[in-house]
Design a protein around this motif. Structure first.
Motif, PDB file in Angstrom:
ATOM      1  N   ASP A 106       0.800  -1.222   0.000  1.00 45.47           N
ATOM      2  CA  ASP A 106       0.000   0.000   0.000  1.00 45.47           C
ATOM      3  C   ASP A 106       0.836   1.277   0.000  1.00 45.47           C
ATOM      4  O   ASP A 106       0.309   2.359   0.230  1.00 45.47           O
ATOM      5  N   HIS A 107       2.158   1.177  -0.240  1.00 47.73           N
ATOM      6  CA  HIS A 107       2.992   2.365  -0.278  1.00 47.73           C
ATOM      7  C   HIS A 107       4.286   2.081  -1.026  1.00 47.73           C
ATOM      8  O   HIS A 107       4.596   0.919  -1.331  1.00 47.73           O
ATOM      9  N   MET A 126       4.619   6.916  -6.887  1.00 43.94           N
ATOM     10  CA  MET A 126       3.216   6.625  -6.583  1.00 43.94           C
ATOM     11  C   MET A 126       2.402   6.464  -7.856  1.00 43.94           C
ATOM     12  O   MET A 126       1.531   5.593  -7.947  1.00 43.94           O
ATOM     13  N   GLN A 127       2.664   7.289  -8.858  1.00 40.53           N
ATOM     14  CA  GLN A 127       1.980   7.150 -10.145  1.00 40.53           C
ATOM     15  C   GLN A 127       2.333   5.821 -10.802  1.00 40.53           C
ATOM     16  O   GLN A 127       1.461   5.085 -11.266  1.00 40.53           O
ATOM     17  N   ASP A 138       0.958   2.890  -8.723  1.00 38.42           N
ATOM     18  CA  ASP A 138      -0.444   3.045  -8.304  1.00 38.42           C
ATOM     19  C   ASP A 138      -0.600   2.914  -6.780  1.00 38.42           C
ATOM     20  O   ASP A 138      -1.396   2.117  -6.290  1.00 38.42           O
ATOM     21  N   LYS A 139       0.181   3.721  -6.055  1.00 34.72           N
ATOM     22  CA  LYS A 139       0.105   3.761  -4.596  1.00 34.72           C
ATOM     23  C   LYS A 139      -0.288   5.170  -4.148  1.00 34.72           C
ATOM     24  O   LYS A 139      -0.069   6.149  -4.859  1.00 34.72           O
ATOM     25  N   ASP A 140      -0.859   5.262  -2.968  1.00 33.12           N
ATOM     26  CA  ASP A 140      -1.329   6.560  -2.461  1.00 33.12           C
ATOM     27  C   ASP A 140      -0.382   7.196  -1.448  1.00 33.12           C
ATOM     28  O   ASP A 140      -0.551   8.367  -1.084  1.00 33.12           O
ATOM     29  N   VAL A 141       0.605   6.432  -0.971  1.00 34.78           N
ATOM     30  CA  VAL A 141       1.515   6.936   0.061  1.00 34.78           C
ATOM     31  C   VAL A 141       2.953   6.641  -0.332  1.00 34.78           C
ATOM     32  O   VAL A 141       3.253   5.559  -0.866  1.00 34.78           O
ATOM     33  N   ASN A 193       1.315  12.008   0.482  1.00 36.27           N
ATOM     34  CA  ASN A 193       0.156  11.332  -0.081  1.00 36.27           C
ATOM     35  C   ASN A 193      -0.017  11.771  -1.531  1.00 36.27           C
ATOM     36  O   ASN A 193       0.290  12.919  -1.882  1.00 36.27           O
ATOM     37  N   TYR A 194      -0.514  10.881  -2.362  1.00 34.27           N
ATOM     38  CA  TYR A 194      -0.712  11.240  -3.766  1.00 34.27           C
ATOM     39  C   TYR A 194      -1.821  12.278  -3.871  1.00 34.27           C
ATOM     40  O   TYR A 194      -2.864  12.159  -3.232  1.00 34.27           O
ATOM     41  N   SER A 195      -1.591  13.316  -4.688  1.00 33.17           N
ATOM     42  CA  SER A 195      -2.563  14.398  -4.796  1.00 33.17           C
ATOM     43  C   SER A 195      -2.599  14.933  -6.222  1.00 33.17           C
ATOM     44  O   SER A 195      -1.582  15.447  -6.712  1.00 33.17           O
TER      45      SER A 195
END
Length: 353
Positions: free
Chosen positions: A111-112, A141-142, A145-148, A167-169
């Protein structure tokens, strides 16, 4: 894809602070020096874990960096994927390439992601809100495909391992995209000098920055100023400009020293300086730790206090005035250099929960 984007991750801080840097820097000649070349070489050696024919100090640096990576792995556990020298792109929310670059190490988990960036120099580089590390993290992250993302700076010569978490934004992506597009149309009035933005800008040494040129002209006229008639605000503004111009002159001095050492007689240089220093090295020379062994060998008296003061002055930016740890590090470096050896320090890895 060429090796370097004109607005690569290492330039992002300057581009966000001064859009005009994005107009002039990509057209500047590539500059290098012994420290930069050594840093590139050590990166390459770390990639293949080959330390043959390195100096004792270089081996210590590489082993320290490897230990730091090991401790990060122990903290996060075994990754799903382990990448070295990973080429990545940062894509806009419309799918266009904004910039690209190469991360030293990227670890992929469920998840990261974890991004590690080596810094081999002596100048302290903080991981807190580090724009280069931020862009690498967004890329990773791109890509996976992770958010952290946890981002780490590993800096062996400063005995430093720092981290930050992002965090991905999509808003961050838009912000970077718009800032780099602004670089394409920036004009001289958009030049915005600052201590951090100008520090590594190659344009300042080529007299291409109109703002710095203007500041320099103002400072030259300083003797005609009525300082006592100035308001505190005016004093603060001129002090800021003086600091920027001082940085310009220091960069010019370093370039001249490199040129002299390449083409001149180094022994003559030391002899000339001894005439007016009575055998004691100056503050500016002690700042350059790379030459401390040569200075000691050539009979200069470099006291521990002088070295401490110079080390703190060189590295205190980014540590918010906390100089005690820097002094401890300086003492250790000074004693190790005097003995002709260096010891591997303890590395502590911590991350935000």
């Amino acid at each position: 894809m060429s090796n370097h984007h004109p607005h690569s991750p290492s330039t992002i801080h300057r581009r966000l602070s001064c859009s005009y840097s994005g107009v002039i820097e990509p057209h500047m000649p590539n500059r290098t020096n012994a420290m930069a070349e050594e840093g590139t070489m050590l990166h390459e050696r770390l990639e293949v874990s080959n330390f043959n024919n390195l100096t004792d100090e270089q081996i210590r640096i590489c082993e320290w960096a490897q230990d730091a990576v090991t401790n990060v792995l122990e903290e996060f556990g075994r990754p799903l994927e382990f990448h070295r020298e990973l080429k990545m792109e940062l894509l806009s929310n419309d799918g266009d390439v904004i910039t690209y670059g190469t991360a030293d190490i990227v670890l992929v988990y469920d998840d990261h992601v974890v991004v590690l960036d080596y810094k081999m120099g002596f100048s302290f580089v903080s991981a807190d809100n580090n724009k280069q590390l931020w862009v690498y993290s967004l890329m990773a992250m791109q890509m996976f495909d992770k958010d952290v993302s946890y981002g780490y700076i590993i800096q062996p010569r400063c005995d430093y391992v720092g981290y930050d978490c992002w965090n991905y934004s999509p808003e961050s992506i838009d912000y970077i995209d718009e800032a780099l597009k602004a670089c394409e149309t920036a004009t001289p009035v958009d030049a915005t000098p600052s201590t951090s933005a100008c520090k590594y800008c190659s344009a300042k040494l080529e007299k291409k920055c109109p703002a710095l040129n203007e500041y320099e002209s103002e400072i030259v006229k300083y003797e005609s100023f009525d300082v006592m008639a100035m308001t505190p605000e005016e004093c603060a503004e001129y002090l800021r400009k003086m600091d920027l111009v001082r940085g310009l002159f220091e960069s010019m001095e370093r370039e001249m020293m490199v040129r002299f050492e390449e083409k001149g007689d180094l022994d003559d240089l030391f002899e000339q300086k001894q005439h007016w220093k009575a055998g004691t090295v100056s503050f500016s020379e002690v700042q350059d730790q790379v030459t401390i062994e040569d200075l000691l060998k050539k009979g200069f008296t470099v006291t521990q206090k002088q070295f401490e003061d110079a080390y703190v002055a060189r590295h205190k930016q980014g540590v918010r005035g906390e100089v005690a740890p820097l002094r401890e590090t300086a003492v250790r470096i000074y004693k190790d250099k005097k003995k002709g050896k260096a010891t591997k320090g303890k590395i502590e890895i911590k991350r935000r929960k």
